[in-house]
Design a protein around this motif. Structure first.
Motif, mmCIF file in Angstrom:
data_model
loop_
_atom_site.group_PDB
_atom_site.id
_atom_site.type_symbol
_atom_site.label_atom_id
_atom_site.label_comp_id
_atom_site.label_asym_id
_atom_site.label_seq_id
_atom_site.Cartn_x
_atom_site.Cartn_y
_atom_site.Cartn_z
ATOM 1 N N ALA A 1 0.854 -1.193 -0.063
ATOM 2 C CA ALA A 1 0.193 -0.043 -0.007
ATOM 3 C C ALA A 1 0.753 1.378 -0.128
ATOM 4 C CB ALA A 1 -1.042 -0.149 1.201
ATOM 5 N N TYR A 2 2.036 1.123 0.658
ATOM 6 C CA TYR A 2 2.929 2.285 0.655
ATOM 7 C C TYR A 2 4.400 1.733 1.141
ATOM 8 C CZ TYR A 2 1.449 1.896 5.605
ATOM 9 O OH TYR A 2 1.178 1.703 6.814
ATOM 10 N N THR A 3 5.453 2.511 0.806
ATOM 11 C CA THR A 3 6.913 2.140 1.222
ATOM 12 C C THR A 3 6.805 1.527 2.701
ATOM 13 O OG1 THR A 3 7.511 3.876 -0.201
ATOM 14 C CG2 THR A 3 9.115 3.087 1.350
ATOM 15 N N GLY A 4 7.589 0.374 2.771
ATOM 16 C CA GLY A 4 7.420 -0.232 3.974
ATOM 17 C C GLY A 4 6.309 -1.219 4.408
ATOM 18 N N ALA A 5 5.082 -1.033 3.745
ATOM 19 C CA ALA A 5 4.209 -1.965 3.976
ATOM 20 C C ALA A 5 4.380 -3.569 3.032
ATOM 21 C CB ALA A 5 2.871 -1.551 3.327
ATOM 22 N N THR A 6 5.309 -4.205 3.795
ATOM 23 C CA THR A 6 5.529 -5.594 3.107
ATOM 24 C C THR A 6 4.727 -6.495 3.149
ATOM 25 O OG1 THR A 6 7.004 -6.049 5.245
ATOM 26 C CG2 THR A 6 8.171 -4.751 3.697
ATOM 27 N N GLU A 7 3.888 -6.436 4.112
ATOM 28 C CA GLU A 7 2.702 -7.551 4.182
ATOM 29 C C GLU A 7 1.494 -6.864 4.756
ATOM 30 O OE1 GLU A 7 3.769 -8.714 8.934
ATOM 31 O OE2 GLU A 7 4.412 -10.192 7.164
ATOM 32 N N ARG A 8 0.462 -7.750 4.614
ATOM 33 C CA ARG A 8 -0.959 -7.214 4.922
ATOM 34 C C ARG A 8 -1.167 -6.918 6.474
ATOM 35 N NH1 ARG A 8 -6.097 -10.588 3.085
ATOM 36 N NH2 ARG A 8 -5.706 -9.563 1.182
ATOM 37 N N LYS A 9 -1.678 -5.954 6.972
ATOM 38 C CA LYS A 9 -1.758 -5.791 8.335
ATOM 39 C C LYS A 9 -3.215 -5.278 8.813
ATOM 40 C CE LYS A 9 -0.412 -2.674 12.038
ATOM 41 N NZ LYS A 9 0.294 -1.371 12.376
ATOM 42 N N ALA A 10 -3.923 -6.076 9.623
ATOM 43 C CA ALA A 10 -5.290 -5.626 10.184
ATOM 44 C C ALA A 10 -5.176 -4.224 11.321
ATOM 45 C CB ALA A 10 -5.981 -6.611 10.838
ATOM 46 N N GLY A 11 -5.869 -3.366 11.160
ATOM 47 C CA GLY A 11 -5.810 -2.203 11.869
ATOM 48 C C GLY A 11 -6.748 -2.377 13.266
ATOM 49 N N LEU A 12 -6.639 -1.525 14.045
ATOM 50 C CA LEU A 12 -7.346 -1.469 15.420
ATOM 51 C C LEU A 12 -8.604 -1.757 15.346
ATOM 52 C CD1 LEU A 12 -5.349 1.611 17.318
ATOM 53 C CD2 LEU A 12 -4.968 -1.344 17.166
ATOM 54 N N PHE A 13 -9.437 -1.202 14.134
ATOM 55 C CA PHE A 13 -10.720 -1.298 14.144
ATOM 56 C C PHE A 13 -11.219 -2.879 13.882
ATOM 57 C CE2 PHE A 13 -11.658 3.300 13.178
ATOM 58 C CZ PHE A 13 -13.011 3.300 13.883
ATOM 59 N N GLU A 14 -10.272 -3.459 13.279
ATOM 60 C CA GLU A 14 -10.470 -4.824 13.149
ATOM 61 C C GLU A 14 -10.300 -5.850 14.139
ATOM 62 O OE1 GLU A 14 -9.350 -6.848 8.908
ATOM 63 O OE2 GLU A 14 -8.538 -4.924 8.779
ATOM 64 N N ALA A 15 -8.780 -5.557 14.814
ATOM 65 C CA ALA A 15 -8.502 -5.885 15.960
ATOM 66 C C ALA A 15 -9.454 -6.189 17.218
ATOM 67 C CB ALA A 15 -6.930 -5.595 16.414
ATOM 68 N N ALA A 16 -10.018 -4.881 17.159
ATOM 69 C CA ALA A 16 -11.013 -4.638 18.254
ATOM 70 C C ALA A 16 -12.551 -5.207 17.997
ATOM 71 C CB ALA A 16 -11.179 -3.126 18.824
ATOM 72 N N ASP A 17 -12.650 -6.110 17.080
ATOM 73 C CA ASP A 17 -14.068 -6.624 16.703
ATOM 74 C C ASP A 17 -14.714 -6.976 17.662
ATOM 75 O OD1 ASP A 17 -15.773 -6.562 14.400
ATOM 76 O OD2 ASP A 17 -15.586 -8.994 14.696
ATOM 77 N N GLY A 18 -15.887 -6.619 18.100
ATOM 78 C CA GLY A 18 -16.701 -7.319 19.026
ATOM 79 C C GLY A 18 -16.441 -6.495 20.330
ATOM 80 N N GLY A 19 -15.652 -5.682 20.444
ATOM 81 C CA GLY A 19 -15.030 -5.009 21.725
ATOM 82 C C GLY A 19 -15.180 -3.477 21.509
ATOM 83 N N THR A 20 -14.348 -2.656 21.985
ATOM 84 C CA THR A 20 -14.189 -1.385 22.285
ATOM 85 C C THR A 20 -13.051 -0.685 21.797
ATOM 86 O OG1 THR A 20 -15.524 -1.147 24.212
ATOM 87 C CG2 THR A 20 -14.709 0.626 23.695
ATOM 88 N N LEU A 21 -13.037 0.488 20.904
ATOM 89 C CA LEU A 21 -11.937 1.248 20.294
ATOM 90 C C LEU A 21 -12.136 2.602 20.996
ATOM 91 C CD1 LEU A 21 -9.214 1.438 18.681
ATOM 92 C CD2 LEU A 21 -10.878 2.003 16.659
ATOM 93 N N PHE A 22 -11.139 2.749 21.632
ATOM 94 C CA PHE A 22 -11.064 4.206 22.466
ATOM 95 C C PHE A 22 -10.163 5.119 21.569
ATOM 96 C CE2 PHE A 22 -8.841 6.891 25.666
ATOM 97 C CZ PHE A 22 -9.853 8.003 25.900
ATOM 98 N N LEU A 23 -10.646 6.596 20.991
ATOM 99 C CA LEU A 23 -10.191 7.278 20.097
ATOM 100 C C LEU A 23 -9.778 8.462 21.005
ATOM 101 C CD1 LEU A 23 -12.265 7.120 16.906
ATOM 102 C CD2 LEU A 23 -10.049 5.663 17.329
ATOM 103 N N ASP A 24 -8.451 8.545 21.595
ATOM 104 C CA ASP A 24 -8.205 9.611 22.448
ATOM 105 C C ASP A 24 -7.548 10.860 21.376
ATOM 106 O OD1 ASP A 24 -7.745 11.311 24.625
ATOM 107 O OD2 ASP A 24 -5.922 10.200 25.264
ATOM 108 N N GLU A 25 -7.816 12.025 22.051
ATOM 109 C CA GLU A 25 -7.577 13.300 21.395
ATOM 110 C C GLU A 25 -8.175 13.379 19.846
ATOM 111 O OE1 GLU A 25 -6.404 15.500 23.040
ATOM 112 O OE2 GLU A 25 -5.547 14.485 24.751
ATOM 113 N N VAL A 26 -9.409 13.031 19.840
ATOM 114 C CA VAL A 26 -10.038 12.762 18.599
ATOM 115 C C VAL A 26 -9.809 14.121 17.686
ATOM 116 C CG1 VAL A 26 -12.325 12.967 19.118
ATOM 117 C CG2 VAL A 26 -11.877 11.744 17.119
ATOM 118 N N GLY A 27 -9.781 15.241 18.668
ATOM 119 C CA GLY A 27 -9.883 16.547 18.111
ATOM 120 C C GLY A 27 -8.548 16.918 17.309
#
Length: 459
Positions: free
Chosen positions: A229-255
């Motif tokens: 996807a970009y330089t350094g992306a040598t393999e597929r990676k799941a993000g925090l939204f996927e990793a927290a599936d079924g749970g809770t994701l806390f977005l601090d300093e969203v502003g």
């Protein structure tokens, strides 16, 4: 085999690619009072370990061609399944150095072939006993952890009582929550409290500081990326939204999110689906979002600095965390909480705050809120020479900011009793004269408070 016999002897799994060796060992161990089973390779062994808990794994160091790993590899994977499991490796005389290596990796001991059956029985008894002790320690630690786990949010002030009541009402829902409050007021702790009290508590709670990453890195963290996807992306990676599936994701300093990231987040919240960076396939997600900021997002939305539609999406339920100056009656409780926390973490026996210190803390404005109080208590635990925190263990500038503690009612330096009297008066004032509540905040019983009041001429 009776349950009593299994309880006395324990469970042993024998792993050897020689069928006769397996059968003989199972026979010997069964007669010795163990519940024994066998496996011919690592795959079968791990499958059996996945079905039932065992006390002892007795495995050959060199397993046959049907195994995908040797005895050491099997031991390491088995320990992940059962942390209290003990492992004894069997080896020929020519591979004793390999057995020593296994012990360096955590094996209980080793047996040299040809086996001495008396040695097998004796070593098995020791290993099973060790396994049981390990399990008891692990169970006890877990029980103590559950029993003594401090509340995520500490405080009994009206402001905190109101907040906790709202959290109790909000937690069971799936609604998005926006937490507002000054830096250091405990917004992440509030988010964890909501998660802990929700139906998602058995799933993951993940947190990310949106102001700590560049736009590109934050996109990768939240949404993941595809290979290339970009330089350094040598393999597929799941993000925090996927990793927290079924749970809770806390977005601090969203502003702090850039306008482009605000657009991407809005899409995810609206559609409950996401695209990895560089991806073309929508991925459904089931995540509760809790966002936090110390900014006034309503004002930011009016100026265009923050998207109004995203603000409405985040602002389903808004909770405001009070500054520490708004809940001053909680200061002694919080101070003692952090004092005990860091005493345990640092292995110190610092257990008390002197009346002078309590007076200083009571009068200090705490611009850094709870985080500043916690840092002060950590420093005090490190510097304290005995069991009591004294003013000298606090930062000098903090002491200098307390003129009311520098002189007594008679013009001289205050005595310990004078500062204690001042602190009791302050606590009583904060509690509206409620002696029971004042005693609770001061961590003393009502009788002790009555004696102190009488001694100070306040009864």
């Amino acid at each position: 085999m009776s349950a009593d016999r299994v309880l006395r002897g324990g469970r042993v799994l024998v792993v050897d690619d020689e069928p006769i060796a397996c059968e003989n060992l199972v026979h010997v161990l069964t007669r010795a009072g163990y519940e024994a089973a066998s496996a011919r390779d690592s795959r079968a062994a791990l499958a059996e370990l996945g079905r039932a808990p065992y006390d002892l794994l007795l495995t050959d160091l060199r397993l046959g061609e049907s195994s995908d790993q040797d005895g050491i590899g099997l031991m390491e994977r088995a320990r992940k399944l059962h942390p209290s499991l003990e492992v004894v490796v069997m080896t020929g005389y020519a591979t004793v150095p390999g057995a020593v290596e296994a012990m360096n990796h955590g094996a209980f001991s080793y047996l040299a072939k040809p086996l001495n059956l008396d040695e097998v029985r004796a070593l098995s008894a020791k290993a099973v006993e060790s396994s049981r002790l390990r399990r008891e320690v692990l169970d006890l630690r877990q029980q103590l952890k559950n029993r003594n786990a401090p509340p995520l949010l500490v405080g009994k002030s009206p402001a905190m009582a109101s907040l906790l009541k709202t959290i109790e009402q909000v937690a069971p829902t799936a609604s998005t929550v926006l937490l507002l409050g000054e830096t250091g007021t405990g917004k992440e702790l509030a988010a964890r409290a909501i998660h802990q009290a929700s139906q998602r508590s058995g799933k993951r709670f993940l947190a990310v500081n949106c102001g700590a990453f560049s736009e590109e890195l934050l996109a990768g963290e939240l949404f993941g990326h595809e290979k290339g996807a970009y330089t350094g992306a040598t393999e597929r990676k799941a993000g925090l939204f996927e990793a927290a599936d079924g749970g809770t994701l806390f977005l601090d300093e969203v502003g702090e999110m850039t306008p482009a990231m605000q657009v991407r987040l809005l899409r995810v919240l609206q559609e409950r689906r996401l695209l990895r960076v560089g991806g073309t396939t929508d991925i459904p997600i089931d995540v509760r979002v809790i966002a936090a900021t110390n900014k006034d997002l309503a004002a930011e939305s009016e100026t265009g600095a923050f998207r109004l539609d995203l603000y409405y999406r985040l602002n389903v339920i808004t909770l405001r965390l009070p500054a520490l100056a708004e809940r001053r009656e909680d200061i002694p409780l919080l101070a003692r909480h952090f004092l005990l926390k860091y005493s345990e973490l640092l292995g110190r026996e610092v257990r008390e705050l002197s009346p002078e210190v309590l007076g200083i803390l009571a009068a200090y404005p705490f611009p850094g809120n709870i985080r500043e109080l916690e840092n002060l208590m950590e420093r005090a635990v490190v510097l304290a020479e005995g069991s009591v925190v004294e003013p000298s263990h606090l930062p000098p500038d903090l002491q200098l900011d307390q003129p009311q503690l520098k002189t007594s009612r008679h013009g001289g330096m205050p005595t310990l009793e004078e500062n204690e009297r001042q602190h009791i008066l302050w606590v009583l004032e904060q509690t509206g004269g409620n002696k029971s509540r004042a005693a609770e905040i001061l961590s003393i019983d009502r009788a002790s408070l009555w004696r102190k009041l009488k001694k100070a001429g306040l009864s």
